[in-house]
Scaffold this active site. Structure first.
Site, PDB file in Angstrom:
ATOM      1  N   CYS A  85       1.017  -0.962   0.452  1.00 52.23           N
ATOM      2  CA  CYS A  85      -0.073   0.039  -0.029  1.00 52.23           C
ATOM      3  C   CYS A  85       0.965   1.360   0.019  1.00 52.23           C
ATOM      4  O   CYS A  85       1.534   1.584   1.339  1.00 52.23           O
ATOM      5  CB  CYS A  85      -0.491  -0.285   1.596  1.00 52.23           C
ATOM      6  SG  CYS A  85      -1.756   1.711   1.310  1.00 52.23           S
ATOM      7  N   CYS A  88      -0.234   4.137   2.608  1.00 47.69           N
ATOM      8  CA  CYS A  88       0.816   3.401   4.000  1.00 47.69           C
ATOM      9  C   CYS A  88       1.919   3.842   4.111  1.00 47.69           C
ATOM     10  O   CYS A  88       1.694   4.217   5.333  1.00 47.69           O
ATOM     11  CB  CYS A  88       0.041   1.967   4.053  1.00 47.69           C
ATOM     12  SG  CYS A  88      -1.311   0.879   4.109  1.00 47.69           S
TER      13      CYS A  88
END
Length: 325
Positions: free
Chosen positions: A75, A78
């Site tokens: 991600c 993230c």
């Protein structure tokens, strides 16, 4: 199941059914090394596993806010958000715990939260999800969310001050309350605590200054009425026969420095400190060496009777310095 919405509006505030179901399915597990570490160290960031999530998400959230950060290696957002959350966790220094959940490795926990996208952050308090957002948010928005759920920065000082008051140490409590009063933009409840300390110290004028600033609505509060009644009784009792006699003499002879000096001493003995300082200061304004320095010594004795850093003491120390130098 906890519903986390893509819009970032928040998390549903129902009871944490996901937690009950998880415990029913998996049982209560013994603490592992991560749990032991949390108990022995003041950690601000921890990785959540099936072995420690009961303590991290339920027990620890009764002590402080817990930010549950669902993330994954793949991600990209993230990789931006997680370091920011780690920085905030360290900066808030014990007020929050960042609990990181690797969504790929901890799929059972992720599924129980009903996570639909990454990154997603849930904010827990007392075992309940109270706020959260999906996707990356700017630091300012995250700070705003956190501050909405954290105690005000002056609350700890007020709590400590109240403990000191209960121990009969109003002079020490005052120093904490003054700082909290300024930080809170003069919150009325803190002002009342200050007024109570001043009354305990028999400093009626300073208590009156705070109470006189109350609005009509604030004057309806029971604590205000209690303190105002105490103030009135103190003011009535403070007018001793000696003080009344000296005041009457000074009305007839306002430039008599001997009378003013004696009045300052009487005020001091009646614990009317500000009036005492003002009276002796007026003497020194006329003659800084009055009574061969005796008046100056009287003022210094009164100043030294006040706690270190007391605003009243600081005010008159500056005044005295001005006329002496």
């Amino acid at each position: 199941m906890v519903a986390l919405h893509q819009s970032g509006v928040g998390i549903c505030r129902t009871a944490p059914i996901w937690f009950t179901k998880y415990i029913q399915a998996n049982g209560t597990l013994a603490p592992d090394k991560d749990e032991v570490a949390m108990e022995s160290l003041a950690v601000n960031v921890i990785d959540v596993t099936e072995q420690n999530f009961q303590q991290v998400l339920l027990e620890e959230s009764t002590r402080r806010l817990v930010l549950v950060d669902f993330w994954a290696e793949w991600c990209s957002h993230c990789k931006v958000l997680t370091p920011l959350l780690e920085k905030l966790a360290e900066e808030y220094n014990g007020q929050i715990l960042l609990a990181k959940v690797n969504a790929d490795e901890q799929q059972a926990i992720t599924a129980q939260f009903g996570i639909r996208s990454l990154p997603t952050v849930a904010i827990m308090k007392d075992g309940q999800p109270i706020d959260g957002f999906a996707g990356a948010e700017p630091e300012s928005a995250i700070r705003e969310r956190l501050n909405a759920h954290l105690p005000a920065p002056w609350e700890a000082a007020v709590k400590d001050a109240m403990a000191l008051m209960a121990e009969g140490r109003p002079d020490e409590a005052l120093s904490l309350l003054r700082e909290a009063y300024v930080l809170s933009n003069e919150e009325f409840a803190i002002g009342l605590l200050m007024a109570e300390c001043y009354l305990d110290l028999k400093r009626a004028n300073e208590a009156a200054t705070i109470l006189d600033a109350a609005t009509m609505e604030q004057q309806l509060e029971p604590k205000y009425k209690e303190l105002f009644a105490r103030l009135e009784l103190m003011q009535e009792a403070a007018d001793t026969p000696a003080i009344l006699e000296l005041q009457q003499k000074l009305e007839q002879d306002p430039d008599n420095l001997e009378l003013k000096t004696e009045l300052a001493v009487q005020f001091s003995q009646a614990e009317r400190v500000e009036e005492s300082l003002q009276s002796i200061f007026e003497v020194l304004q006329k003659d800084k060496n009055f009574q061969d320095g005796g008046a100056r010594k009287t003022m210094l004795d009164i100043l030294n009777s006040l706690p270190k850093g007391d605003p009243l003491a600081v005010k008159y120390q500056r005044k005295l310095f001005t006329i002496l130098h």
